[in-house]
Design a protein around this motif. Structure first.
Motif, PDB file in Angstrom:
ATOM      1  N   ALA A  82       0.831  -1.409   0.197  1.00 11.83           N
ATOM      2  CA  ALA A  82      -0.047  -0.009  -0.014  1.00 11.83           C
ATOM      3  C   ALA A  82       0.779   1.376  -0.045  1.00 11.83           C
ATOM      4  N   GLN A  83       2.309   1.121   0.331  1.00 15.41           N
ATOM      5  CA  GLN A  83       2.589   2.250   0.653  1.00 15.41           C
ATOM      6  C   GLN A  83       4.258   2.373  -0.319  1.00 15.41           C
ATOM      7  N   GLY A  84       4.703   1.161  -0.839  1.00 19.38           N
ATOM      8  CA  GLY A  84       5.659   1.107  -1.793  1.00 19.38           C
ATOM      9  C   GLY A  84       5.718   2.150  -2.650  1.00 19.38           C
ATOM     10  N   PRO A  85       6.852   2.956  -2.958  1.00 10.94           N
ATOM     11  CA  PRO A  85       6.986   4.244  -3.552  1.00 10.94           C
ATOM     12  C   PRO A  85       6.674   3.778  -5.228  1.00 10.94           C
ATOM     13  N   VAL A  86       7.487   2.687  -5.569  1.00 10.22           N
ATOM     14  CA  VAL A  86       7.360   2.162  -7.019  1.00 10.22           C
ATOM     15  C   VAL A  86       6.622   1.101  -7.078  1.00 10.22           C
ATOM     16  N   LEU A  87       6.466   0.377  -8.366  1.00 10.16           N
ATOM     17  CA  LEU A  87       5.825  -0.695  -8.515  1.00 10.16           C
ATOM     18  C   LEU A  87       6.479  -1.695  -8.191  1.00 10.16           C
ATOM     19  N   VAL A  88       7.802  -1.719  -8.386  1.00 14.55           N
ATOM     20  CA  VAL A  88       8.416  -3.012  -8.060  1.00 14.55           C
ATOM     21  C   VAL A  88       8.288  -3.249  -6.658  1.00 14.55           C
ATOM     22  N   VAL A  89       8.400  -2.335  -5.723  1.00 17.85           N
ATOM     23  CA  VAL A  89       8.397  -2.519  -4.335  1.00 17.85           C
ATOM     24  C   VAL A  89       6.990  -2.994  -3.962  1.00 17.85           C
ATOM     25  N   ALA A  90       6.120  -2.065  -4.296  1.00 19.29           N
ATOM     26  CA  ALA A  90       4.443  -2.870  -4.116  1.00 19.29           C
ATOM     27  C   ALA A  90       4.351  -4.157  -4.424  1.00 19.29           C
ATOM     28  N   LEU A  91       4.799  -4.646  -5.572  1.00 19.67           N
ATOM     29  CA  LEU A  91       4.848  -5.920  -6.128  1.00 19.67           C
ATOM     30  C   LEU A  91       5.369  -7.058  -5.129  1.00 19.67           C
ATOM     31  N   ALA A  92       6.678  -6.463  -4.807  1.00 23.02           N
ATOM     32  CA  ALA A  92       7.312  -7.360  -3.483  1.00 23.02           C
ATOM     33  C   ALA A  92       6.527  -7.659  -2.391  1.00 23.02           C
ATOM     34  N   GLY A  93       5.671  -6.555  -2.031  1.00 17.22           N
ATOM     35  CA  GLY A  93       4.856  -6.542  -1.027  1.00 17.22           C
ATOM     36  C   GLY A  93       4.028  -7.652  -1.066  1.00 17.22           C
ATOM     37  N   VAL A  94       3.279  -7.755  -2.416  1.00 16.98           N
ATOM     38  CA  VAL A  94       2.346  -8.769  -2.643  1.00 16.98           C
ATOM     39  C   VAL A  94       3.058 -10.001  -2.438  1.00 16.98           C
ATOM     40  N   VAL A  95       4.109 -10.390  -2.924  1.00 15.67           N
ATOM     41  CA  VAL A  95       4.675 -11.735  -2.868  1.00 15.67           C
ATOM     42  C   VAL A  95       4.970 -12.074  -1.265  1.00 15.67           C
ATOM     43  N   VAL A  96       5.220 -10.993  -0.491  1.00 23.68           N
ATOM     44  CA  VAL A  96       5.431 -11.335   1.017  1.00 23.68           C
ATOM     45  C   VAL A  96       3.891 -11.536   1.598  1.00 23.68           C
ATOM     46  N   TRP A  97       3.143 -10.970   1.048  1.00 21.20           N
ATOM     47  CA  TRP A  97       1.784 -10.871   1.557  1.00 21.20           C
ATOM     48  C   TRP A  97       1.143 -12.312   1.513  1.00 21.20           C
ATOM     49  N   PHE A  98       1.320 -12.799   0.340  1.00 23.46           N
ATOM     50  CA  PHE A  98       0.656 -14.158   0.097  1.00 23.46           C
ATOM     51  C   PHE A  98       1.561 -15.226   0.521  1.00 23.46           C
ATOM     52  N   LEU A  99       3.068 -15.143   0.474  1.00 23.69           N
ATOM     53  CA  LEU A  99       3.832 -16.229   1.345  1.00 23.69           C
ATOM     54  C   LEU A  99       3.184 -16.253   2.861  1.00 23.69           C
ATOM     55  N   ALA A 100       2.885 -15.395   3.386  1.00 25.00           N
ATOM     56  CA  ALA A 100       2.355 -15.443   4.603  1.00 25.00           C
ATOM     57  C   ALA A 100       0.999 -16.158   4.508  1.00 25.00           C
ATOM     58  N   SER A 101       0.089 -15.750   3.650  1.00 20.63           N
ATOM     59  CA  SER A 101      -1.289 -16.143   3.612  1.00 20.63           C
ATOM     60  C   SER A 101      -1.265 -17.795   3.411  1.00 20.63           C
TER      61      SER A 101
END
Length: 432
Positions: A335-354
């Motif tokens: 939600a806060q990543g300044p660039v797309l690559v960072v935001a998408l890295a957050g998505v991977v971590v998100w669903f790794l945890a899920s």
């Protein structure tokens, strides 16, 4: 595979182990205290579960298959897209409401009967969807598909939990969860591709044929699998029995909160990416691949780490709080990543945890109360859907969905982490 085993269950949860569990419950306590002294565990034969793994892949495909096909289906049956979306709601609602009761049937009458009945009903429901010429039959067929998955799904998870060697129970459940996630990542695009070639009905015919092809494997591989004998109480009381167990009750509440953060926020993932980075529909489809890749990796990782933790004598699922914290980190970075690559890295971590969290929860449901394996697994799904609805409503209440995703997703994820600690404490007390 490493040679590890689960520690003995507390006395209150031992209600008659299955044949597969007998070595673990009869082993001397010293074998648990010193994993290296335990007898070598039998290897995990993945092919033994080929039939149920195929079903999990198809169930994962079915869950989200209609969404990308909605415009085509609506045009074909001459209705609006919003009306056709009722077929999605019918599937989810019927599954969520009926799963605990059908899980009880599996616990009472054995896995094989419930699993085969659900599988055959799944074949018929997808054939009916393929033959639908109007909205009524389509919605009814999807409701029946939800009923079929609610019957077969909990029976599958219970079957894996009670027949997989104790040393690799988490890995077996994790592989099943990974295949379910793969159905969403691989199966849904394949269904869309097939629908583009031969019409939307062909996607449902493919599900029906694929499910029917798995029946011979089920007849051979699930033969003789029965549920452990538990106390025969009234149906309603039996369905609610899991909520009477303090540790399981807390786990179900944590499950609700976790998925309010997880899938509730995921409802608006595409909207946030479009708002922040102006992504196209095609690009959003590729983001779905990252979601699935994270889920698959998390499912496999969670099962393996869970097995190692139990091998070290940690039967309290010490990783649950970690997955809550990682979910919060992933949502915040997204939600806060300044660039797309960072935001998408957050998505991977998100669903790794899920993926890791869901695998650990299924392992808990399959271990804590053996006589309620399928019912407990069904409640995990029902509370997941309940949490998803609550989380989506909470995020949608914000004028800015990016702010809603950050505050609701991140905040509830941290609350779920605290709840995971409470579950751990309860399990430690029970073991003591």
């Amino acid at each position: 595979m490493s040679s590890i085993s689960d520690p003995p269950l507390p006395e209150r949860t031992r209600t008659g182990p299955t044949v597969a569990e007998a070595p673990a419950t009869e082993a001397p306590a010293t074998a648990v205290a010193d994993p290296s002294a335990a007898d070598p565990a039998p290897g995990f034969d993945r092919w033994r579960y080929a039939g149920v793994f195929v079903l999990l892949f198809l169930f994962g495909t079915e869950t989200f298959l209609v969404s990308p096909l909605l415009p085509t289906i609506a045009e074909s049956i001459r209705t609006s897209e919003s009306a056709a979306a009722a077929s999605v709601t019918a599937y989810v609602l019927v599954y969520a409401v009926s799963a605990p009761f059908l899980g009880l049937l599996s616990d009472r009458f054995g896995r094989r009967r419930t699993l085969l009945a659900g599988t055959l009903l799944f074949v018929l429901s997808n054939a009916a969807a393929a033959l639908s010429t109007g909205l009524t039959l389509l919605v009814l067929s999807r409701a029946v598909a939800g009923l079929a998955a609610a019957a077969a799904g909990p029976a599958i998870w219970a079957h894996i939990a009670e027949t997989a060697p104790d040393a690799v129970r988490g890995r077996a459940l994790g592989l099943g969860m990974a295949l379910f996630s793969s159905g969403q990542v691989i199966g849904v695009p394949l269904g869309g591709f097939l629908a583009g070639l031969a019409g939307w009905r062909s996607a449902f015919w493919a599900l029906a044929v694929g499910t029917a092809a798995a029946v011979p494997l089920l007849l051979r591989q699930v033969k003789g699998s029965t549920a452990p004998a538990g106390p025969q109480v009234g149906a309603v009381r039996a369905v609610l029995a899991g909520w009477g167990d303090p540790a399981l009750r807390r786990a179900l509440l944590v499950n609700t909160v976790f998925h309010a953060a997880n899938l509730g926020a995921y409802t608006f993932l595409g909207a946030v990416l479009v708002q922040r980075f102006d992504l196209s529909v095609e690009a959003l489809g590729l983001v779905g691949v990252l979601v699935g890749a994270g889920s698959v990796a998390g499912s496999l990782l969670g099962g393996r780490l869970g097995d190692r933790a139990r091998a070290a004598g940690r039967s309290d699922l010490p990783l649950l709080p970690l997955w809550g914290v990682l979910l919060a980190v992933g949502v915040v970075v997204f939600a806060q990543g300044p660039v797309l690559v960072v935001a998408l890295a957050g998505v991977v971590v998100w669903f790794l945890a899920s993926g890791s969290f869901v695998t650990d929860q299924q392992t808990l449901a399959g271990t804590l109360a053996p006589e309620l394996r399928a019912t407990s697994s069904a409640w995990l799904t029902s509370t997941m859907y309940a949490g998803t609805g609550l989380g989506a409503w909470a995020v949608g209440a914000f004028d800015d969905v990016a702010d809603g995703t950050l505050l609701v997703g991140g905040g509830l994820a941290l609350l779920a982490a605290l709840g995971g600690l409470a579950v751990n404490l309860r399990l430690r007390r029970a073991a003591a």
